[in-house]
Design a protein around this motif. Structure first.
Motif, PDB file in Angstrom:
ATOM      1  N   ARG A 111     -40.180  51.565 125.732  1.00  0.00           N
ATOM      2  CA  ARG A 111     -40.308  52.820 126.473  1.00  0.00           C
ATOM      3  C   ARG A 111     -39.489  53.938 125.826  1.00  0.00           C
ATOM      4  O   ARG A 111     -39.778  55.120 126.019  1.00  0.00           O
ATOM      5  N   GLN A 112     -38.480  53.561 125.040  1.00  0.00           N
ATOM      6  CA  GLN A 112     -37.694  54.576 124.341  1.00  0.00           C
ATOM      7  C   GLN A 112     -38.545  55.390 123.374  1.00  0.00           C
ATOM      8  O   GLN A 112     -38.173  56.506 123.003  1.00  0.00           O
ATOM      9  N   GLY A 150     -39.160  63.418 120.006  1.00  0.00           N
ATOM     10  CA  GLY A 150     -38.929  64.856 120.128  1.00  0.00           C
ATOM     11  C   GLY A 150     -37.877  65.246 121.146  1.00  0.00           C
ATOM     12  O   GLY A 150     -37.431  66.395 121.176  1.00  0.00           O
ATOM     13  N   HIS A 151     -37.451  64.300 121.995  1.00  0.00           N
ATOM     14  CA  HIS A 151     -36.585  64.666 123.112  1.00  0.00           C
ATOM     15  C   HIS A 151     -35.105  64.790 122.751  1.00  0.00           C
ATOM     16  O   HIS A 151     -34.374  65.502 123.432  1.00  0.00           O
ATOM     17  N   THR A 152     -34.652  64.097 121.719  1.00  0.00           N
ATOM     18  CA  THR A 152     -33.230  64.205 121.364  1.00  0.00           C
ATOM     19  C   THR A 152     -32.892  65.639 120.970  1.00  0.00           C
ATOM     20  O   THR A 152     -31.969  66.250 121.513  1.00  0.00           O
ATOM     21  N   VAL A 153     -33.637  66.195 120.055  1.00  0.00           N
ATOM     22  CA  VAL A 153     -33.458  67.600 119.685  1.00  0.00           C
ATOM     23  C   VAL A 153     -33.945  68.503 120.813  1.00  0.00           C
ATOM     24  O   VAL A 153     -33.317  69.530 121.120  1.00  0.00           O
ATOM     25  N   GLY A 154     -35.049  68.119 121.472  1.00  0.00           N
ATOM     26  CA  GLY A 154     -35.614  68.938 122.537  1.00  0.00           C
ATOM     27  C   GLY A 154     -34.657  69.158 123.694  1.00  0.00           C
ATOM     28  O   GLY A 154     -34.466  70.299 124.141  1.00  0.00           O
ATOM     29  N   HIS A 155     -34.048  68.095 124.198  1.00  0.00           N
ATOM     30  CA  HIS A 155     -33.100  68.238 125.303  1.00  0.00           C
ATOM     31  C   HIS A 155     -31.911  69.100 124.902  1.00  0.00           C
ATOM     32  O   HIS A 155     -31.438  69.939 125.676  1.00  0.00           O
ATOM     33  N   LYS A 203     -29.291  58.659 125.467  1.00  0.00           N
ATOM     34  CA  LYS A 203     -29.708  57.508 124.656  1.00  0.00           C
ATOM     35  C   LYS A 203     -28.630  57.088 123.657  1.00  0.00           C
ATOM     36  O   LYS A 203     -28.823  56.162 122.885  1.00  0.00           O
ATOM     37  N   LEU A 204     -27.493  57.769 123.691  1.00  0.00           N
ATOM     38  CA  LEU A 204     -26.394  57.462 122.787  1.00  0.00           C
ATOM     39  C   LEU A 204     -25.722  56.160 123.225  1.00  0.00           C
ATOM     40  O   LEU A 204     -25.342  56.010 124.388  1.00  0.00           O
ATOM     41  N   LYS A 205     -25.597  55.225 122.314  1.00  0.00           N
ATOM     42  CA  LYS A 205     -24.946  53.946 122.612  1.00  0.00           C
ATOM     43  C   LYS A 205     -23.931  53.644 121.531  1.00  0.00           C
ATOM     44  O   LYS A 205     -24.284  53.551 120.349  1.00  0.00           O
ATOM     45  N   GLN A 206     -22.668  53.521 121.953  1.00  0.00           N
ATOM     46  CA  GLN A 206     -21.580  53.222 121.014  1.00  0.00           C
ATOM     47  C   GLN A 206     -21.612  54.169 119.817  1.00  0.00           C
ATOM     48  O   GLN A 206     -21.506  53.760 118.674  1.00  0.00           O
ATOM     49  N   GLN A 207     -21.768  55.447 120.165  1.00  0.00           N
ATOM     50  CA  GLN A 207     -21.815  56.519 119.157  1.00  0.00           C
ATOM     51  C   GLN A 207     -22.943  56.324 118.142  1.00  0.00           C
ATOM     52  O   GLN A 207     -22.875  56.808 117.015  1.00  0.00           O
ATOM     53  N   GLN A 208     -23.973  55.614 118.560  1.00  0.00           N
ATOM     54  CA  GLN A 208     -25.156  55.399 117.729  1.00  0.00           C
ATOM     55  C   GLN A 208     -26.347  56.099 118.398  1.00  0.00           C
ATOM     56  O   GLN A 208     -26.609  55.897 119.585  1.00  0.00           O
ATOM     57  N   LEU A 209     -27.049  56.910 117.632  1.00  0.00           N
ATOM     58  CA  LEU A 209     -28.183  57.660 118.162  1.00  0.00           C
ATOM     59  C   LEU A 209     -29.485  57.000 117.715  1.00  0.00           C
ATOM     60  O   LEU A 209     -29.621  56.622 116.548  1.00  0.00           O
ATOM     61  N   THR A 210     -30.418  56.842 118.651  1.00  0.00           N
ATOM     62  CA  THR A 210     -31.729  56.300 118.316  1.00  0.00           C
ATOM     63  C   THR A 210     -32.748  57.429 118.314  1.00  0.00           C
ATOM     64  O   THR A 210     -33.058  58.001 119.360  1.00  0.00           O
ATOM     65  N   PHE A 257     -38.500  53.368 115.517  1.00  0.00           N
ATOM     66  CA  PHE A 257     -37.101  53.699 115.795  1.00  0.00           C
ATOM     67  C   PHE A 257     -36.333  53.952 114.498  1.00  0.00           C
ATOM     68  O   PHE A 257     -36.590  53.315 113.479  1.00  0.00           O
ATOM     69  N   TYR A 258     -35.378  54.872 114.589  1.00  0.00           N
ATOM     70  CA  TYR A 258     -34.489  55.151 113.457  1.00  0.00           C
ATOM     71  C   TYR A 258     -33.085  55.343 114.031  1.00  0.00           C
ATOM     72  O   TYR A 258     -32.822  56.322 114.720  1.00  0.00           O
ATOM     73  N   GLU A 259     -32.214  54.395 113.770  1.00  0.00           N
ATOM     74  CA  GLU A 259     -30.863  54.446 114.323  1.00  0.00           C
ATOM     75  C   GLU A 259     -29.874  54.903 113.253  1.00  0.00           C
ATOM     76  O   GLU A 259     -29.946  54.485 112.096  1.00  0.00           O
ATOM     77  N   LEU A 260     -28.956  55.752 113.679  1.00  0.00           N
ATOM     78  CA  LEU A 260     -27.887  56.185 112.788  1.00  0.00           C
ATOM     79  C   LEU A 260     -26.707  56.655 113.630  1.00  0.00           C
ATOM     80  O   LEU A 260     -26.871  57.070 114.780  1.00  0.00           O
ATOM     81  N   PRO A 261     -25.497  56.589 113.071  1.00  0.00           N
ATOM     82  CA  PRO A 261     -24.324  57.036 113.810  1.00  0.00           C
ATOM     83  C   PRO A 261     -24.444  58.516 114.169  1.00  0.00           C
ATOM     84  O   PRO A 261     -25.023  59.309 113.409  1.00  0.00           O
ATOM     85  N   LEU A 262     -23.891  58.882 115.321  1.00  0.00           N
ATOM     86  CA  LEU A 262     -23.960  60.267 115.778  1.00  0.00           C
ATOM     87  C   LEU A 262     -23.399  61.218 114.734  1.00  0.00           C
ATOM     88  O   LEU A 262     -23.976  62.283 114.475  1.00  0.00           O
ATOM     89  N   ALA A 263     -22.279  60.852 114.110  1.00  0.00           N
ATOM     90  CA  ALA A 263     -21.655  61.737 113.114  1.00  0.00           C
ATOM     91  C   ALA A 263     -22.610  62.007 111.952  1.00  0.00           C
ATOM     92  O   ALA A 263     -22.698  63.137 111.451  1.00  0.00           O
TER      93      ALA A 263
END
Length: 362
Positions: free
Chosen positions: A240-241, A246-251, A322-329, A341-347
């Protein structure tokens, strides 16, 4: 014209009916789902004058004692203070566990009314009757309810499925063009993930007139796509994620714009910008972002905004739910019809965005 789509999450299966002029006979459709009970219609100050009193009168005449609770229109109503007012009013009217709420309005009404239903008396029945295109194709289906916090959208909420969703495409004729186009942003999100006939259908939408004419097919395709995803993953732990394309940048841009952008407009920006960025990474095929841009711009949807890349944008990004342990999906397209899916650290994401997105100092 009637279409029935089954949504079958494990917790609470239900049906979505798409019925042209269905709102005129709301009491008939409600009687097939609910036994006689007290009902509160929650609506807003824009939708209420158009539909609420007639619905109230028809339901009451059919043996459902009904009251109307009207909230202020706009995203600001998704707040603790408004939620408290709604719940207090439900208690003042002595709504019991065997009574029900009808959410009659756009996404804000649906989110707030659904959340109130999920927590009042530990949960009472709710039916969604969405009146905006955005709510019809997205927020009314799937059971997500929420209010906003100053730090971000939809940070407090529940998964709480309705008993029934009634979608009447006829009500879209009262919407201004900008609100119609906003809903099309979410339709394109589903279409580009689904690919095939659904994506091909959007090639013919070059105006709001064409959008209205094709609304029943587009709503049906969007709801069917979302229903399949929600049935497989009700609480957004896995597939469902993908609906967050588009929502990470969209929000983040929506929050930074401070009310100037509608949700679907912000999603359009997020869709285009992330597709463009993943194309540059050679993870999305060349030309995908250009094709997407053409379909977004055909309805006047934006591809960028002055709020993009501002400090407020990056502040909001750090509170993405959707941020988990400073990891963005992030969600991207391997190709049209194949999201991944594409996961990478928030930084790293922040550095990537600061390098690739337009940057503003305010």
């Amino acid at each position: 014209m009637t279409q029935t789509i089954k949504v079958e999450p494990r917790s609470h299966p239900y049906t979505v009916k798409i019925i042209f002029q269905g709102l005129r006979h709301l009491e008939t459709h409600i009687s097939r789902v609910w036994s006689k009970r007290q009902i509160v219609i929650i609506t807003d100050e824009h939708v209420g004058p158009l539909y609420a009193q007639q619905a109230c009168a028809h339901l009451s005449a059919a043996g459902y004692p009904t009251k109307v609770l009207t909230i202020p229109a706009g995203e600001q109503s998704k707040s603790w203070s408004q939620l408290e007012k709604v719940v207090n009013q439900l208690a003042a009217w002595h709504l019991s566990r065997t009574d029900g709420i009808i959410a009659l309005g756009g996404g804000v009404v649906g989110d707030l009314a659904g959340f109130a239903a999920s927590i009042y008396l530990r949960g009472i029945a709710v039916i969604q009757v969405p009146t905006s295109l955005l709510a019809q194709v997205d927020s009314s289906v799937g059971g997500k309810t929420a209010i906003d916090l100053p730090t971000g959208k939809n940070l407090v909420g529940t998964f709480y499925q309705p008993d029934f969703v009634l979608i009447d495409p006829a009500v879209l004729q009262t919407l201004p063009q900008r609100l119609l186009a906003e809903g099309y942003g979410e339709i394109l999100k589903c279409a580009i993930m689904a690919g095939s006939d659904f994506w091909n259908l959007t090639a013919h939408i070059q105006s709001c007139t064409a959008l209205l004419q094709a609304a029943p097919q587009l709503i049906s395709a969007s709801v069917s796509f979302k229903a399949a995803v929600v049935t497989a993953d009700e609480t957004e732990t896995q597939q469902r994620q993908l609906l967050n394309l588009g929502h990470t940048v969209g929000h983040a841009v929506e929050i930074a714009a401070a009310g100037r952008l509608f949700h679907g407009e912000a999603v359009a920006i997020g869709l285009y910008q992330l597709t463009r960025l993943f194309e540059k990474k050679q993870l999305t095929p060349n030309g995908t972002s250009t094709l997407l841009a053409q379909r977004l711009q055909a309805l006047g949807l934006p591809l960028a905004d002055p709020a993009l890349g501002t400090p407020a944008f990056y502040q909001a990004l750090q509170h993405d739910k959707k941020l988990k342990q400073q990891q963005l999906t992030l969600i991207y397209l391997k190709k049209i019809g194949h999201p991944a899916f594409y996961e990478l650290p928030l930084a790293e994401a922040m550095t990537w965005f600061k390098h690739e997105l337009p940057q503003r100092s305010h």
